[in-house]
Design a protein around this motif. Structure first.
Motif, PDB file in Angstrom:
ATOM      1  N   LEU A   1      23.362 -10.219  -6.114  1.00  0.00           N
ATOM      2  CA  LEU A   1      22.760 -10.565  -4.356  1.00  0.00           C
ATOM      3  C   LEU A   1      22.331  -9.775  -3.245  1.00  0.00           C
ATOM      4  O   LEU A   1      21.375 -10.452  -2.983  1.00  0.00           O
ATOM      5  CB  LEU A   1      23.965 -11.630  -3.970  1.00  0.00           C
ATOM      6  CG  LEU A   1      23.839 -12.120  -3.107  1.00  0.00           C
ATOM      7  CD1 LEU A   1      22.869 -13.366  -3.007  1.00  0.00           C
ATOM      8  CD2 LEU A   1      25.236 -12.394  -2.273  1.00  0.00           C
ATOM      9  N   ILE A   2      21.847  -8.859  -3.391  1.00  0.00           N
ATOM     10  CA  ILE A   2      21.339  -7.825  -2.757  1.00  0.00           C
ATOM     11  C   ILE A   2      20.598  -7.360  -3.424  1.00  0.00           C
ATOM     12  O   ILE A   2      19.468  -7.772  -2.389  1.00  0.00           O
ATOM     13  CB  ILE A   2      22.790  -6.450  -2.794  1.00  0.00           C
ATOM     14  CG1 ILE A   2      24.215  -6.423  -2.480  1.00  0.00           C
ATOM     15  CG2 ILE A   2      21.615  -4.957  -2.065  1.00  0.00           C
ATOM     16  CD1 ILE A   2      24.824  -5.245  -2.733  1.00  0.00           C
ATOM     17  N   ILE A   3      19.864  -7.172  -4.098  1.00  0.00           N
ATOM     18  CA  ILE A   3      19.113  -7.030  -4.464  1.00  0.00           C
ATOM     19  C   ILE A   3      17.778  -8.555  -4.508  1.00  0.00           C
ATOM     20  O   ILE A   3      16.581  -8.695  -3.810  1.00  0.00           O
ATOM     21  CB  ILE A   3      18.418  -6.868  -5.928  1.00  0.00           C
ATOM     22  CG1 ILE A   3      18.873  -4.761  -5.983  1.00  0.00           C
ATOM     23  CG2 ILE A   3      17.565  -6.710  -6.253  1.00  0.00           C
ATOM     24  CD1 ILE A   3      18.877  -4.433  -4.994  1.00  0.00           C
ATOM     25  N   ASN A   4      18.621  -9.543  -4.621  1.00  0.00           N
ATOM     26  CA  ASN A   4      17.547 -10.855  -4.319  1.00  0.00           C
ATOM     27  C   ASN A   4      17.281 -11.384  -3.043  1.00  0.00           C
ATOM     28  O   ASN A   4      16.094 -12.226  -2.488  1.00  0.00           O
ATOM     29  CB  ASN A   4      18.409 -11.538  -4.935  1.00  0.00           C
ATOM     30  CG  ASN A   4      18.633 -11.714  -6.541  1.00  0.00           C
ATOM     31  OD1 ASN A   4      17.460 -11.640  -7.609  1.00  0.00           O
ATOM     32  ND2 ASN A   4      19.121 -12.324  -7.710  1.00  0.00           N
ATOM     33  N   HIS A   5      18.799 -10.785  -2.398  1.00  0.00           N
ATOM     34  CA  HIS A   5      18.515 -11.718  -0.821  1.00  0.00           C
ATOM     35  C   HIS A   5      17.763 -10.303  -0.375  1.00  0.00           C
ATOM     36  O   HIS A   5      16.526 -11.236   0.919  1.00  0.00           O
ATOM     37  CB  HIS A   5      19.800 -11.409  -0.355  1.00  0.00           C
ATOM     38  CG  HIS A   5      20.279 -11.162   1.195  1.00  0.00           C
ATOM     39  ND1 HIS A   5      20.125 -13.202   1.516  1.00  0.00           N
ATOM     40  CD2 HIS A   5      19.819 -10.667   2.499  1.00  0.00           C
ATOM     41  CE1 HIS A   5      20.629 -13.049   2.536  1.00  0.00           C
ATOM     42  NE2 HIS A   5      19.662 -11.498   3.539  1.00  0.00           N
ATOM     43  N   GLU A   6      17.196  -9.072  -0.092  1.00  0.00           N
ATOM     44  CA  GLU A   6      16.571  -8.126   0.433  1.00  0.00           C
ATOM     45  C   GLU A   6      15.139  -8.183   0.132  1.00  0.00           C
ATOM     46  O   GLU A   6      14.265  -7.706   0.723  1.00  0.00           O
ATOM     47  CB  GLU A   6      17.302  -6.813   0.237  1.00  0.00           C
ATOM     48  CG  GLU A   6      18.969  -6.942   1.136  1.00  0.00           C
ATOM     49  CD  GLU A   6      18.250  -7.401   2.069  1.00  0.00           C
ATOM     50  OE1 GLU A   6      17.824  -7.332   3.061  1.00  0.00           O
ATOM     51  OE2 GLU A   6      19.762  -7.114   2.991  1.00  0.00           O
ATOM     52  N   VAL A   7      15.352  -8.059  -1.377  1.00  0.00           N
ATOM     53  CA  VAL A   7      13.130  -7.651  -2.204  1.00  0.00           C
ATOM     54  C   VAL A   7      13.216  -9.958  -1.338  1.00  0.00           C
ATOM     55  O   VAL A   7      11.780 -10.147  -1.671  1.00  0.00           O
ATOM     56  CB  VAL A   7      13.910  -8.381  -3.305  1.00  0.00           C
ATOM     57  CG1 VAL A   7      12.451  -9.008  -4.247  1.00  0.00           C
ATOM     58  CG2 VAL A   7      13.755  -6.957  -4.061  1.00  0.00           C
ATOM     59  N   GLY A   8      13.667 -10.866  -1.848  1.00  0.00           N
ATOM     60  CA  GLY A   8      13.349 -12.107  -0.940  1.00  0.00           C
ATOM     61  C   GLY A   8      13.033 -11.856   0.352  1.00  0.00           C
ATOM     62  O   GLY A   8      11.881 -12.465   0.990  1.00  0.00           O
ATOM     63  N   HIS A   9      13.726 -10.916   1.080  1.00  0.00           N
ATOM     64  CA  HIS A   9      13.228 -11.072   2.986  1.00  0.00           C
ATOM     65  C   HIS A   9      11.643  -9.935   2.855  1.00  0.00           C
ATOM     66  O   HIS A   9      10.571 -10.452   4.007  1.00  0.00           O
ATOM     67  CB  HIS A   9      13.720  -9.977   3.271  1.00  0.00           C
ATOM     68  CG  HIS A   9      15.113 -10.915   3.655  1.00  0.00           C
ATOM     69  ND1 HIS A   9      15.377 -11.958   4.345  1.00  0.00           N
ATOM     70  CD2 HIS A   9      16.349 -10.826   4.010  1.00  0.00           C
ATOM     71  CE1 HIS A   9      16.273 -12.111   5.187  1.00  0.00           C
ATOM     72  NE2 HIS A   9      17.140 -11.823   5.196  1.00  0.00           N
ATOM     73  N   TRP A  10      11.925  -9.432   1.933  1.00  0.00           N
ATOM     74  CA  TRP A  10      10.393  -8.371   1.973  1.00  0.00           C
ATOM     75  C   TRP A  10       8.942  -9.294   0.682  1.00  0.00           C
ATOM     76  O   TRP A  10       8.380  -8.857   1.510  1.00  0.00           O
ATOM     77  CB  TRP A  10      10.512  -7.208   0.667  1.00  0.00           C
ATOM     78  CG  TRP A  10       9.217  -6.646   0.502  1.00  0.00           C
ATOM     79  CD1 TRP A  10       8.604  -5.550   1.187  1.00  0.00           C
ATOM     80  CD2 TRP A  10       9.108  -6.570  -0.957  1.00  0.00           C
ATOM     81  NE1 TRP A  10       7.872  -4.895   0.307  1.00  0.00           N
ATOM     82  CE2 TRP A  10       7.193  -5.518  -0.717  1.00  0.00           C
ATOM     83  CE3 TRP A  10       8.597  -7.233  -2.344  1.00  0.00           C
ATOM     84  CZ2 TRP A  10       6.935  -5.289  -2.166  1.00  0.00           C
ATOM     85  CZ3 TRP A  10       7.479  -7.512  -3.291  1.00  0.00           C
ATOM     86  CH2 TRP A  10       6.303  -6.504  -3.128  1.00  0.00           C
ATOM     87  N   LEU A  11       9.098 -10.405   0.609  1.00  0.00           N
ATOM     88  CA  LEU A  11       8.735 -11.502  -0.271  1.00  0.00           C
ATOM     89  C   LEU A  11       8.248 -12.275   1.165  1.00  0.00           C
ATOM     90  O   LEU A  11       6.910 -13.473   0.550  1.00  0.00           O
ATOM     91  CB  LEU A  11       8.867 -12.037  -1.495  1.00  0.00           C
ATOM     92  CG  LEU A  11       9.184 -11.262  -2.228  1.00  0.00           C
ATOM     93  CD1 LEU A  11       9.917 -12.232  -3.724  1.00  0.00           C
ATOM     94  CD2 LEU A  11       7.944 -10.878  -2.868  1.00  0.00           C
ATOM     95  N   GLY A  12       9.035 -12.499   1.961  1.00  0.00           N
ATOM     96  CA  GLY A  12       8.314 -13.459   2.726  1.00  0.00           C
ATOM     97  C   GLY A  12       9.592 -14.069   3.559  1.00  0.00           C
ATOM     98  O   GLY A  12       9.249 -15.060   4.136  1.00  0.00           O
ATOM     99  N   HIS A  13      10.514 -14.403   2.717  1.00  0.00           N
ATOM    100  CA  HIS A  13      11.416 -15.690   3.023  1.00  0.00           C
ATOM    101  C   HIS A  13      12.789 -15.258   4.200  1.00  0.00           C
ATOM    102  O   HIS A  13      13.453 -13.833   4.305  1.00  0.00           O
ATOM    103  CB  HIS A  13      12.736 -15.729   1.314  1.00  0.00           C
ATOM    104  CG  HIS A  13      11.829 -16.145   0.597  1.00  0.00           C
ATOM    105  ND1 HIS A  13      10.743 -17.358   0.052  1.00  0.00           N
ATOM    106  CD2 HIS A  13      11.223 -15.549  -0.523  1.00  0.00           C
ATOM    107  CE1 HIS A  13      11.049 -17.510  -1.027  1.00  0.00           C
ATOM    108  NE2 HIS A  13      10.508 -16.295  -1.612  1.00  0.00           N
ATOM    109  N   GLY A  14      13.329 -16.000   4.381  1.00  0.00           N
ATOM    110  CA  GLY A  14      13.767 -15.787   5.594  1.00  0.00           C
ATOM    111  C   GLY A  14      15.510 -16.619   5.126  1.00  0.00           C
ATOM    112  O   GLY A  14      15.539 -16.848   4.261  1.00  0.00           O
ATOM    113  N   HIS A  15      15.878 -16.466   6.399  1.00  0.00           N
ATOM    114  CA  HIS A  15      17.837 -16.790   6.143  1.00  0.00           C
ATOM    115  C   HIS A  15      17.779 -18.111   5.532  1.00  0.00           C
ATOM    116  O   HIS A  15      17.158 -19.122   6.266  1.00  0.00           O
ATOM    117  CB  HIS A  15      18.878 -16.549   6.932  1.00  0.00           C
ATOM    118  CG  HIS A  15      18.729 -15.260   7.010  1.00  0.00           C
ATOM    119  ND1 HIS A  15      18.879 -14.034   8.284  1.00  0.00           N
ATOM    120  CD2 HIS A  15      19.134 -13.862   5.496  1.00  0.00           C
ATOM    121  CE1 HIS A  15      19.249 -12.870   7.693  1.00  0.00           C
ATOM    122  NE2 HIS A  15      19.148 -12.791   6.776  1.00  0.00           N
TER     123      HIS A  15
END
Length: 276
Positions: free
Chosen positions: A219-233
């Motif tokens: 979850l940590i990696i998917n959440h923070e890499v998701g932000h890096w990819l441009g996804h918001g909360h």
């Protein structure tokens, strides 16, 4: 007398060899001091200062995993790859601020988004083992590599467009603070090309996540890499449904069930309403 002289000569040679080996070991393992000005990683460099690179522009707004402290977790949580649980008291609160670059899993060929894994010295986490965990998460079909639409390649030099660092809570606070983020010794963040993973969360998981630390790492990696990819909360889409990976699950599940992955096994996106 001749025998005693031979023994003394052998001891002298052995002592000289030990001193030479110790000198080489010290040269290879001394970490450079942490610097305020930022630094890039040169190929073959084992340790790097823990600071964002100068001039980095975030791909998306910098975002911490949570804005409030979830409270301490004192129950040991199973650590991936280990039969014994991690003692919370064994996780250091602070470290020297220098990081060792993972070498295991590095590839000089192929495409994909280049990333680098670094672990703070003295954290008790092996950089190559951490890099193996990260590689498995990034390659999982339930993650951002779904259907091969995106690939990731680990490097150990300055060509990385994504840098994943695992650091002690105080180091995480200091580095996330450079992006104006308050992680309060508890959570992770992403700013520019840098993902900072709080060592306590990596080792112990989260008190609000129903699952082992191994799953929470995903979850940590998917959440923070998701932000890096441009996804918001995102937030919970409904009671009993999987919490989105882009949800701040450490704040509470709001009726959803714990989930570490952006997609399910059938390739459906496990999203929810966007959070302003």
């Amino acid at each position: 007398m001749a025998r005693r002289r031979r023994v003394r000569r052998r001891r002298a040679v052995f002592t000289g060899a030990v001193i030479a080996v110790a000198a080489v070991a010290a040269f290879l393992h001394v970490s450079p001091p942490w610097q305020d000005t930022g630094a890039t990683v040169a190929a073959g460099q084992d340790t790097v200062p823990a600071s964002p690179e100068a001039g980095t522009v975030p791909e998306a707004p910098a975002s911490p995993e949570a804005a409030v402290s979830p409270g301490p977790s004192k129950s040991p949580v199973s650590s991936p790859g280990a039969e014994e649980s991690v003692d919370p008291d064994s996780v250091p609160e602070s470290g020297p601020g220098t990081f060792t670059v993972a070498r295991g899993g590095v590839s000089s060929e192929g495409g994909g988004s280049r990333y680098r894994v670094e672990v703070e010295d003295g954290s008790g986490v092996d950089p190559d083992s951490a890099a193996e965990d990260v590689a498995e998460i990034l390659a999982d079909p339930r993650g951002w590599s779904k259907d091969g639409t995106r690939t990731f390649r680990q490097v150990d030099d300055g060509s990385a467009g994504l840098v994943i660092r695992i650091g002690t809570p105080k180091t995480t606070d200091r580095l996330c603070g450079r992006y104006g983020l308050d992680t309060r010794g508890e959570v992770n963040c992403r700013g520019g090309k840098d993902v900072m993973v709080n060592l306590a969360r990596w080792q112990l998981g989260s008190p609000t996540f129903d699952g082992p630390a191994a799953e929470y790492r995903a979850l940590i990696i998917n959440h923070e890499v998701g932000h890096w990819l441009g996804h918001g909360h995102e937030t919970c889409p409904g009671p009993g449904r999987p919490a989105p990976a882009m949800m701040q699950q450490i704040k509470g599940l709001k009726g959803c069930t714990s989930n570490a992955w952006p997609y399910d096994a059938d390739g459906r996106y496990l999203g929810g309403p966007s959070v302003p």
